[in-house]
Motif scaffolding. Sequence first.
Motif, PDB file in Angstrom:
ATOM      1  N   TYR A 138      -8.219  -2.969  54.461  1.00  0.00           N
ATOM      2  CA  TYR A 138      -7.588  -1.971  53.607  1.00  0.00           C
ATOM      3  C   TYR A 138      -7.046  -2.629  52.337  1.00  0.00           C
ATOM      4  O   TYR A 138      -6.361  -3.651  52.396  1.00  0.00           O
ATOM      5  N   GLY A 139      -7.338  -2.014  51.183  1.00  0.00           N
ATOM      6  CA  GLY A 139      -6.791  -2.530  49.932  1.00  0.00           C
ATOM      7  C   GLY A 139      -7.112  -1.608  48.777  1.00  0.00           C
ATOM      8  O   GLY A 139      -8.113  -0.887  48.812  1.00  0.00           O
ATOM      9  N   LEU A 140      -6.276  -1.619  47.760  1.00  0.00           N
ATOM     10  CA  LEU A 140      -6.487  -0.815  46.557  1.00  0.00           C
ATOM     11  C   LEU A 140      -6.587  -1.735  45.345  1.00  0.00           C
ATOM     12  O   LEU A 140      -6.034  -2.833  45.335  1.00  0.00           O
ATOM     13  N   GLY A 141      -7.291  -1.280  44.322  1.00  0.00           N
ATOM     14  CA  GLY A 141      -7.386  -2.037  43.073  1.00  0.00           C
ATOM     15  C   GLY A 141      -7.934  -3.435  43.265  1.00  0.00           C
ATOM     16  O   GLY A 141      -8.953  -3.647  43.927  1.00  0.00           O
ATOM     17  N   GLY A 142      -7.237  -4.422  42.690  1.00  0.00           N
ATOM     18  CA  GLY A 142      -7.688  -5.807  42.787  1.00  0.00           C
ATOM     19  C   GLY A 142      -7.726  -6.313  44.207  1.00  0.00           C
ATOM     20  O   GLY A 142      -8.581  -7.140  44.566  1.00  0.00           O
ATOM     21  N   SER A 143      -6.831  -5.823  45.051  1.00  0.00           N
ATOM     22  CA  SER A 143      -6.812  -6.256  46.453  1.00  0.00           C
ATOM     23  C   SER A 143      -8.067  -5.798  47.189  1.00  0.00           C
ATOM     24  O   SER A 143      -8.546  -6.483  48.098  1.00  0.00           O
ATOM     25  N   ALA A 144      -8.609  -4.642  46.793  1.00  0.00           N
ATOM     26  CA  ALA A 144      -9.852  -4.167  47.405  1.00  0.00           C
ATOM     27  C   ALA A 144     -11.009  -5.102  47.063  1.00  0.00           C
ATOM     28  O   ALA A 144     -11.923  -5.299  47.878  1.00  0.00           O
ATOM     29  N   GLN A 145     -10.954  -5.694  45.869  1.00  0.00           N
ATOM     30  CA  GLN A 145     -12.017  -6.631  45.487  1.00  0.00           C
ATOM     31  C   GLN A 145     -11.952  -7.903  46.337  1.00  0.00           C
ATOM     32  O   GLN A 145     -12.992  -8.477  46.688  1.00  0.00           O
ATOM     33  N   ILE A 146     -10.745  -8.334  46.659  1.00  0.00           N
ATOM     34  CA  ILE A 146     -10.587  -9.475  47.563  1.00  0.00           C
ATOM     35  C   ILE A 146     -11.189  -9.134  48.919  1.00  0.00           C
ATOM     36  O   ILE A 146     -11.933  -9.922  49.521  1.00  0.00           O
ATOM     37  N   ALA A 147     -10.888  -7.938  49.418  1.00  0.00           N
ATOM     38  CA  ALA A 147     -11.402  -7.502  50.713  1.00  0.00           C
ATOM     39  C   ALA A 147     -12.926  -7.469  50.714  1.00  0.00           C
ATOM     40  O   ALA A 147     -13.571  -7.868  51.694  1.00  0.00           O
ATOM     41  N   ARG A 148     -13.526  -6.997  49.629  1.00  0.00           N
ATOM     42  CA  ARG A 148     -14.993  -6.931  49.548  1.00  0.00           C
ATOM     43  C   ARG A 148     -15.613  -8.327  49.552  1.00  0.00           C
ATOM     44  O   ARG A 148     -16.673  -8.544  50.149  1.00  0.00           O
ATOM     45  N   ASP A 149     -14.972  -9.252  48.867  1.00  0.00           N
ATOM     46  CA  ASP A 149     -15.481 -10.626  48.844  1.00  0.00           C
ATOM     47  C   ASP A 149     -15.513 -11.207  50.254  1.00  0.00           C
ATOM     48  O   ASP A 149     -16.495 -11.836  50.664  1.00  0.00           O
ATOM     49  N   VAL A 150     -14.427 -10.991  51.006  1.00  0.00           N
ATOM     50  CA  VAL A 150     -14.351 -11.508  52.375  1.00  0.00           C
ATOM     51  C   VAL A 150     -15.378 -10.805  53.264  1.00  0.00           C
ATOM     52  O   VAL A 150     -16.051 -11.436  54.087  1.00  0.00           O
ATOM     53  N   SER A 151     -15.513  -9.498  53.093  1.00  0.00           N
ATOM     54  CA  SER A 151     -16.468  -8.729  53.886  1.00  0.00           C
ATOM     55  C   SER A 151     -17.900  -9.228  53.663  1.00  0.00           C
ATOM     56  O   SER A 151     -18.686  -9.347  54.612  1.00  0.00           O
ATOM     57  N   HIS A 152     -18.209  -9.552  52.416  1.00  0.00           N
ATOM     58  CA  HIS A 152     -19.539 -10.080  52.079  1.00  0.00           C
ATOM     59  C   HIS A 152     -19.804 -11.398  52.802  1.00  0.00           C
ATOM     60  O   HIS A 152     -20.885 -11.615  53.365  1.00  0.00           O
ATOM     61  N   LYS A 153     -18.816 -12.275  52.823  1.00  0.00           N
ATOM     62  CA  LYS A 153     -18.993 -13.563  53.493  1.00  0.00           C
ATOM     63  C   LYS A 153     -19.230 -13.381  54.989  1.00  0.00           C
ATOM     64  O   LYS A 153     -20.091 -14.034  55.582  1.00  0.00           O
ATOM     65  N   PHE A 154     -18.435 -12.493  55.606  1.00  0.00           N
ATOM     66  CA  PHE A 154     -18.598 -12.274  57.041  1.00  0.00           C
ATOM     67  C   PHE A 154     -19.966 -11.684  57.374  1.00  0.00           C
ATOM     68  O   PHE A 154     -20.567 -12.037  58.393  1.00  0.00           O
ATOM     69  N   LEU A 155     -20.468 -10.790  56.537  1.00  0.00           N
ATOM     70  CA  LEU A 155     -21.783 -10.195  56.799  1.00  0.00           C
ATOM     71  C   LEU A 155     -22.867 -11.264  56.800  1.00  0.00           C
ATOM     72  O   LEU A 155     -23.830 -11.188  57.578  1.00  0.00           O
ATOM     73  N   ARG A 156     -22.726 -12.268  55.970  1.00  0.00           N
ATOM     74  CA  ARG A 156     -23.725 -13.338  55.903  1.00  0.00           C
ATOM     75  C   ARG A 156     -23.900 -14.044  57.240  1.00  0.00           C
ATOM     76  O   ARG A 156     -24.977 -14.560  57.538  1.00  0.00           O
ATOM     77  N   ILE A 157     -22.834 -14.076  58.059  1.00  0.00           N
ATOM     78  CA  ILE A 157     -22.948 -14.764  59.356  1.00  0.00           C
ATOM     79  C   ILE A 157     -22.990 -13.762  60.520  1.00  0.00           C
ATOM     80  O   ILE A 157     -22.754 -14.120  61.672  1.00  0.00           O
ATOM     81  N   GLY A 158     -23.267 -12.499  60.179  1.00  0.00           N
ATOM     82  CA  GLY A 158     -23.477 -11.510  61.230  1.00  0.00           C
ATOM     83  C   GLY A 158     -22.226 -10.851  61.765  1.00  0.00           C
ATOM     84  O   GLY A 158     -22.287 -10.164  62.792  1.00  0.00           O
ATOM     85  N   ILE A 159     -21.105 -11.033  61.090  1.00  0.00           N
ATOM     86  CA  ILE A 159     -19.864 -10.372  61.511  1.00  0.00           C
ATOM     87  C   ILE A 159     -19.643  -9.168  60.599  1.00  0.00           C
ATOM     88  O   ILE A 159     -19.423  -9.314  59.395  1.00  0.00           O
TER      89      ILE A 159
END
Length: 284
Positions: A138-159
């Motif tokens: 969960y995040g709004l504005g700039g914090s949502a961009q941080i969340a998306r960056d982390v989500s992208h990394k996890f998807l790369r390893i199947g999480i």
Amino acid sequence: MNDPRAVGPQIRMRLPSLTPLEGKVAADILDRRDITEATSLREVAEGSGVSEAMVVKVAKKLGFAGFREFRSGLIDYYGSDSASLHSEISAGDTAGEVVQKVFRTAMQALEETFAILDLDGFERAAEFLHRARQRDFYGLGGSAQIARDVSHKFLRIGIRTSVFDDAHMMMMSAALLTPDDVAVAYSHSGTTSAVIEALELARRNGARTIAVTNYADSPLARLADVVLCSTAQNSPLLGENATARIAQLNLLDALFVAVAQRDRKAADANLSRTMRAVQSKRRG
């Protein structure tokens, strides 16, 4: 506060809990880089136009036993390498000076975030994410961009994770979470109402909760099972958020690696699969 680098961040994290007058006193003292063991309580109180008792009260609210410990902590902090990294950007700075100041301020944020990191909490957060059935961010504005960056990394390893940056969607997500799930809330200030409300609902439903914020005493942090704190010194032009973002991204990169290490074989296999999948989209 055994690490001198942690003194400045610990003070900054507690500033929002002070009254306006207390905050002014704290700011006055923090601006005194010439403070020494000879600097008296009376001198500091007179400089801020308050009583000696008020200065002692501020010191205690900032986490010190009293004025002497506060004074010693500041002396140690301003003598540290990390404190000297930050300098304000001025209108007359050359391009080279601007680049140097921005980079050095980011380096300070990294050094001091590492100094205040709760390693036990970090390990718990990695374990929560590794074991979870569902991982909602969960995040709004700039914090949502941080969340998306982390989500992208996890998807790369199947999480697989889900990112929600809308107040209604956050609440819908939180309503469906269970004790097998984890909710991670991203908020620099720790006071974003929509994020707080979603994390509160997730907690009521039994989900594990993690807060990524700049303020350990914030309303969001008080709700979470684990708090991962970044820290950054405020700058009139850059702002606190922009610099803290660098520290948060690095902190969450470390968290990503810690989760991947819990099943390195699967992480490596999934990383190879996802890299092959996007390879065809590259030319040359």
